[in-house]
Each structure stands twice: as C-alpha cells, then as structure tokens.
Design a protein around this motif. Structure first.
Motif, PDB file in Angstrom:
ATOM      1  N   SER A   1      10.303 -95.503  -0.424  1.00 14.25           N
ATOM      2  CA  SER A   1      10.157 -95.865   0.993  1.00 14.25           C
ATOM      3  C   SER A   1       8.938 -96.762   1.121  1.00 14.25           C
ATOM      4  N   MET A   2       8.717 -97.250   2.328  1.00 18.43           N
ATOM      5  CA  MET A   2       7.524 -98.067   2.567  1.00 18.43           C
ATOM      6  C   MET A   2       6.263 -97.295   2.194  1.00 18.43           C
ATOM      7  N   VAL A   3       6.322 -95.990   2.294  1.00 18.24           N
ATOM      8  CA  VAL A   3       5.110 -95.206   2.042  1.00 18.24           C
ATOM      9  C   VAL A   3       5.164 -94.451   0.710  1.00 18.24           C
TER      10      VAL A   3
ATOM     11  N   GLY B   1      14.594 -90.512   0.863  1.00 19.89           N
ATOM     12  CA  GLY B   1      13.334 -90.441   1.619  1.00 19.89           C
ATOM     13  C   GLY B   1      12.904 -91.784   2.191  1.00 19.89           C
ATOM     14  N   ALA B   2      13.864 -92.701   2.419  1.00 18.59           N
ATOM     15  CA  ALA B   2      13.488 -94.036   2.925  1.00 18.59           C
ATOM     16  C   ALA B   2      12.887 -93.969   4.330  1.00 18.59           C
ATOM     17  N   LEU B   3      13.144 -92.873   5.034  1.00 22.25           N
ATOM     18  CA  LEU B   3      12.500 -92.689   6.351  1.00 22.25           C
ATOM     19  C   LEU B   3      11.161 -91.972   6.189  1.00 22.25           C
ATOM     20  N   GLY B   4      10.743 -91.802   4.955  1.00 20.48           N
ATOM     21  CA  GLY B   4       9.478 -91.095   4.718  1.00 20.48           C
ATOM     22  C   GLY B   4       9.551 -89.679   5.275  1.00 20.48           C
ATOM     23  N   GLY B   5      10.737 -89.050   5.136  1.00 19.99           N
ATOM     24  CA  GLY B   5      10.879 -87.691   5.668  1.00 19.99           C
ATOM     25  C   GLY B   5      10.830 -87.677   7.194  1.00 19.99           C
ATOM     26  N   GLY B   6      11.049 -88.823   7.825  1.00 15.54           N
ATOM     27  CA  GLY B   6      11.122 -88.887   9.293  1.00 15.54           C
ATOM     28  C   GLY B   6       9.922 -89.586   9.918  1.00 15.54           C
ATOM     29  N   ILE B   7       8.826 -89.684   9.175  1.00 17.17           N
ATOM     30  CA  ILE B   7       7.600 -90.224   9.787  1.00 17.17           C
ATOM     31  C   ILE B   7       7.747 -91.715  10.115  1.00 17.17           C
TER      32      ILE B   7
ATOM     33  N   GLY C   1      18.679 -88.467   5.463  1.00 19.65           N
ATOM     34  CA  GLY C   1      18.965 -87.147   6.035  1.00 19.65           C
ATOM     35  C   GLY C   1      18.887 -87.197   7.546  1.00 19.65           C
ATOM     36  N   ALA C   2      19.915 -86.692   8.229  1.00 22.23           N
ATOM     37  CA  ALA C   2      19.885 -86.603   9.701  1.00 22.23           C
ATOM     38  C   ALA C   2      20.872 -85.522  10.104  1.00 22.23           C
ATOM     39  N   GLN C   3      20.524 -84.831  11.179  1.00 17.49           N
ATOM     40  CA  GLN C   3      21.331 -83.676  11.577  1.00 17.49           C
ATOM     41  C   GLN C   3      21.972 -83.822  12.952  1.00 17.49           C
TER      42      GLN C   3
ATOM     43  N   ILE D   1      14.086-100.353  10.867  1.00 20.05           N
ATOM     44  CA  ILE D   1      13.172-101.235  10.122  1.00 20.05           C
ATOM     45  C   ILE D   1      12.880-100.603   8.751  1.00 20.05           C
ATOM     46  N   ALA D   2      12.596 -99.304   8.758  1.00 15.24           N
ATOM     47  CA  ALA D   2      12.263 -98.615   7.496  1.00 15.24           C
ATOM     48  C   ALA D   2      13.443 -98.639   6.529  1.00 15.24           C
ATOM     49  N   LEU D   3      14.634 -98.395   7.055  1.00 17.62           N
ATOM     50  CA  LEU D   3      15.814 -98.364   6.175  1.00 17.62           C
ATOM     51  C   LEU D   3      16.147 -99.759   5.669  1.00 17.62           C
TER      52      LEU D   3
END
Ligand SMILES: NC(=O)c1ccc[n+]([C@@H]2O[C@H](COP(=O)([O-])OP(=O)(O)OC[C@H]3O[C@@H](n4cnc5c(N)ncnc54)[C@H](OP(=O)(O)O)[C@@H]3O)[C@@H](O)[C@H]2O)c1
Length: 307
Positions: free
Chosen positions: A169-171, A193-199, A270-272, A253-255
């Motif tokens: 991910s970016m981070v 984890g491309a969303l950085g776990g959501g952050i 991951g998304a619910q 943007i992150a994805l």
C-alpha cells in the motif's frame, strides 16, 4: 486465471479481528462484489477458524455463482483460541485442504496459498503436499503469501509457484522489490492491505484504542504512533487531490495507486458492506494521472520516506 483487478478480502467478513458487521451487511458486500464483476474471493481458514470460508461457501452456493467465481484460500496458519498457529507440515496441509473444501462447499479450490512460512517445515515437504493436491484436482493453482524472494526461490524448486500474495500500500512498500521480481517470473501478484487496513480511506482521522485482538492493534502498524501522525499528513495531500476531482473517495485514490503498479495483478480489498464494495470497485473506472501520481510520491517521500 483471468481475474478482476479487485479481489474481495474476507478477513473482516469472517467476524474476528475487525469491526463486527451484521450478517446482512456482510452478505451485501459479497453480493455487490459479484454483481460488480469481482470474480476472485480471498479467504483463509485462519479468518475466524473457518467462519469466513463457511460464509463464502454458503453465499456463493445460494447465489449459484460458484462456477464463475475463483476462490483463493490458504493453508499453514490456523486460528486457535484467538491465536494464529503456523504449521506447514504435509499432514496439516492435507487436513486443512479437506476442511476448506467442506467449508467452501466445493470440490476444488482455484488458488491455494501457503499463508505464512512456518520457519520449521522444509519447503520440499509442503510443496510436495501441494503438488499431490494439485494432481488430485483438489486445488488448481499454487501460490505463496508473505514469503521472501529467497523463500520463493527455494520453495519453487519443488512445485511451481503461480501466485505471490503480500502486503502493499502507499504506507507499506517494503515488499516492492520482491513483488517486481515475482511479476518478472510470470507469477500473478496479489496486493493485500492496499487501503492500509482502512486508514487510507480517510474514515479514521483520530487515533483510537483498539481491542488487543483487533488487527489494527496487532497486524497493521499504521494505527500506532509514529505512523498514525505521518499518515494523517499524507491524507492531507489525498484530500487535495480528491477536492480537485470533485470529491473522489480517498479509498479509490489508495486502490488506484496500488493497482496501477505494473507489478500488481490485483488488489485484495476487505469490506463488509455493499456501499463500501461499490465505492472500492469504483477505483478501477479511472486512473491517476502522471501528475497526480507524482504529487502522491512527493508526499510519500516527505512524510513516509522510511516505509
Ligand atoms: N495473506 C495474508 O497474510 C493477508 C493478510 C492480510 C489481509 N489479507 C487479505 O487481504 C484482504 C484485505 O486486507 P485487510 O482486510 O486486512 O485490509 P484493507 O483491505 O486494507 O482494509 C480493510 C478495512 O478497511 C475498511 N474499509 C474498506 N473499504 C472501505 C471504504 N470504502 N471506506 C471506509 N472504510 C473501508 C474495512 O471496513 P469494514 O470491514 O468495516 O467494511 C476494514 O476495516 C483481507 O480481507 C484478506 O482477504 C491477506
């Protein structure tokens, strides 16, 4: 396997280590993903001791879409009494595969990955077990996750590795070199984890305390200082970019940033809930311009040079 740019991740959907969402919401996430053309679902027995696999198996059966979907699941890591236990012995792999087939209500697994190396079982033993499962038609493709390049080179001597899954991910860019190497070898590369776990969605702007079992406490270090404050600075650049694009969601943007990398075949996200899945799949309808990408790289260099 020709897969969608986004795979649906099911760690959270399994019901442990993340915010708990009602069943209807988790169901909506899978339905929306399938309807949006996501054709790969990533799961694992380690996601709440088979609960994620059982849920995926049930929903795909109810929707009648098993045949058109690819299922990736894993072996070698189990979730026992709230802890993750690694065992890549042949006996464990064979037993877990049978359990996964039952959980997923299927007679074949499209992609079977070693979740983590266990640091003790010789790769020859694990890979030989995977070869046998492949010969029996119980698994169609073999992959590894969280391996170093050296580990892939060693394991690949005993059975061809078709897919490499790892965090990106970016981070979190530590694995880029080996992702590039894996892609050059012809492997499919799945970035998790491309969303950085959501952050990186911007939904979390204040530091919170999470339960000890929460993945934001024990798996992703982005939610603790000093990372948290650095990422908040990065979000400001993402906010600017979003405003210039009529409020484009930060998640996209992150994805997009991760998916656009030449060495990434697909992002496991991951998304619910239905809404989140729809927002995330929207990331693949557009592309960051070279100028936007450069602005993000500059912000990353300024705030997160060492990650
Ligand atoms: N091979 C491995 O070792 C490994 C390790 C980690 C992950 N994975 C796989 O990769 C998948 C993705 O990684 P991950 O789930 O750890 O992290 P992730 O996809 O980076 O982030 C998931 C988090 O982001 C939230 N989220 C998703 N979309 C959102 C949106 N549009 N707006 C706001 N929040 C949003 C989710 O919330 P909700 O859940 O509440 O919707 C969840 O809290 C996993 O599910 C799993 O399948 C594999």
């Amino acid at each position: 396997m020709t897969v969608s740019e986004m795979a649906l991740g099911t760690w959270g959907i399994g019901g442990a280590g993340w915010d708990e969402r009602p069943e209807e919401s988790r169901l909506g996430a899978i339905r929306a993903a399938v309807e949006q053309g996501v054709n790969l679902i990533d799961t694992a027995p380690a996601y709440n001791a088979g609960a994620a696999e059982r849920f995926v198996g049930r929903v795909l059966e109810e929707m009648g879409v098993r045949q058109k979907m690819f299922i990736a699941t894993k072996c070698g890591t189990e979730f026992i009494n709230g802890g993750y236990v690694r065992d890549c012995s042949a006996a464990a792999v064979i037993r877990e595969c049978e359990e996964s087939l039952r959980n997923l209500r299927t007679d074949y697994i499209d992609l079977y990955l070693i979740h983590w190396p266990d640091g003790k079982t010789p790769f020859a033993e694990t890979m030989d077990a995977l070869s046998r499962l492949k010969q029996q038609g119980k698994i169609l493709h073999v992959g590894v996750s969280n391996f170093t390049r050296e580990q892939m080179e060693e394991a690949g001597k005993f059975c061809p590795i078709e897919v490499y899954q790892t965090q990106h991910s970016m981070v979190f860019r530590n694995n880029e070199e080996q992702m590039r190497w894996a892609a050059a070898q012809g492997m499919g590369v799945m970035a998790y984890g491309a969303l950085g776990g959501g952050i990186l969605t911007g939904a979390i702007r204040e530091r919170r305390e999470y339960a000890p079992s929460d993945s934001r406490n024990r798996f992703y270090r982005h939610f603790q200082e000093p990372m948290f404050s650095k990422i908040m600075e990065l979000l400001k650049e993402m906010d600017r970019l979003s405003s210039a694009r009529d409020g484009l969601p930060l998640s996209q943007i992150a994805l997009n940033w991760s998916a656009q990398k030449a060495f990434v075949s697909c992002c496991v996200v991951g998304a619910q809930s239905e809404n989140r899945v729809l927002e995330n799949t929207g990331a693949f309808d557009w592309s960051l311009t070279p100028e936007e990408d450069a602005a993000l790289e500059e912000a990353l260099a300024r705030h997160l040079a060492e990650v």
